[in-house]
Write an enzyme that holds these catalytic residues in place. Structure first.
Site, PDB file in Angstrom:
ATOM      1  CG  ASN A  43      -0.456  -0.232   2.516  1.00 12.19           C
ATOM      2  OD1 ASN A  43       0.626  -0.794   2.663  1.00 12.19           O
ATOM      3  ND2 ASN A  43      -1.177   0.200   3.532  1.00 12.19           N
ATOM      4  CD  GLU A  45      -1.323   5.041   4.726  1.00  9.92           C
ATOM      5  OE1 GLU A  45      -1.993   4.146   5.244  1.00  9.92           O
ATOM      6  OE2 GLU A  45      -0.723   5.913   5.381  1.00  9.92           O
ATOM      7  CB  CYS A  54      -5.359  -1.368  -1.654  1.00  9.39           C
ATOM      8  SG  CYS A  54      -6.721  -0.529  -0.830  1.00  9.39           S
ATOM      9  CD  GLU A  56      -5.548  -5.915  -1.005  1.00 11.92           C
ATOM     10  OE1 GLU A  56      -4.982  -4.800  -0.918  1.00 11.92           O
ATOM     11  OE2 GLU A  56      -6.358  -6.339  -0.171  1.00 11.92           O
ATOM     12  CB  CYS A  87     -10.994  -2.502   0.723  1.00 13.81           C
ATOM     13  SG  CYS A  87     -10.413  -1.893  -0.880  1.00 13.81           S
ATOM     14  CB  CYS A  90      -8.875  -4.663  -3.267  1.00 12.67           C
ATOM     15  SG  CYS A  90      -7.701  -3.290  -3.177  1.00 12.67           S
TER      16      CYS A  90
HETATM   17 ZN   LIG Z   1      -8.244  -2.276  -1.229  1.00 12.37          ZN
END
Ligand SMILES: [Zn+2]
Length: 139
Positions: A43, A45, A54, A56, A87, A90
């Site tokens: 990930n 940010e 993310c 993934e 999430c 994803c």
């Molecule tokens: Zn995600």
């Protein structure tokens, strides 16, 4: 080392490079394609929070950049011992590249121990995918 072990190792390695100055929630992901290629991501940010990515999604981006188009198995390594499942966004991103036999999703803790292993169909039932766009809506 079998394929799952190789994926866990790649995901753990990617997790170490996660850029998470705001959440301190580093996640690593690694996936393999039908031909056995492995792609990893972490990930990333951003000070403008919604622009973060993310792990993934990063792994999928690496796969696409490398010419891959099917996710056979994806491993997610989250921080600590809780189950860091993908999430919703994803799940849909994985759905775009799911293989005809389905995609296995395995979630590990920060030590690489498997917490759960399931399928995309379980996490995203009745999903919408590329084939839905090609079906006639008048029938
Ligand atoms: Zn995600």
């Amino acid at each position: 080392m079998n394929k799952t072990e190789a994926l866990i190792k790649a995901a753990c390695k990617a997790q170490l490079n996660a850029y998470t100055p705001y959440s301190s929630h580093p996640v690593g992901a690694a996936l393999c394609t039908a031909d056995g290629a492995i792609y990893a991501g972490c990930n990333v940010e951003n000070a403008a929070y919604p622009l973060g990515m993310c792990a993934e999604a990063a792994a999928i981006s690496a796969m696409v950049a490398g010419g891959g188009r099917t996710v056979e198995h994806i491993i997610i390594v989250g921080p600590g011992s809780h189950t860091c499942t993908p999430c919703g966004g994803c799940r849909q991103k994985i759905r775009e590249f799911t293989s005809t036999k389905g995609t296995t999703i395995t979630v590990c803790d920060s030590k690489g121990e498997v917490l759960m292993s399931t399928t995309l169909d379980t996490l995203l039932p009745y999903s919408f995918g590329p084939e839905n766009l090609s079906e006639s809506s008048d029938g």
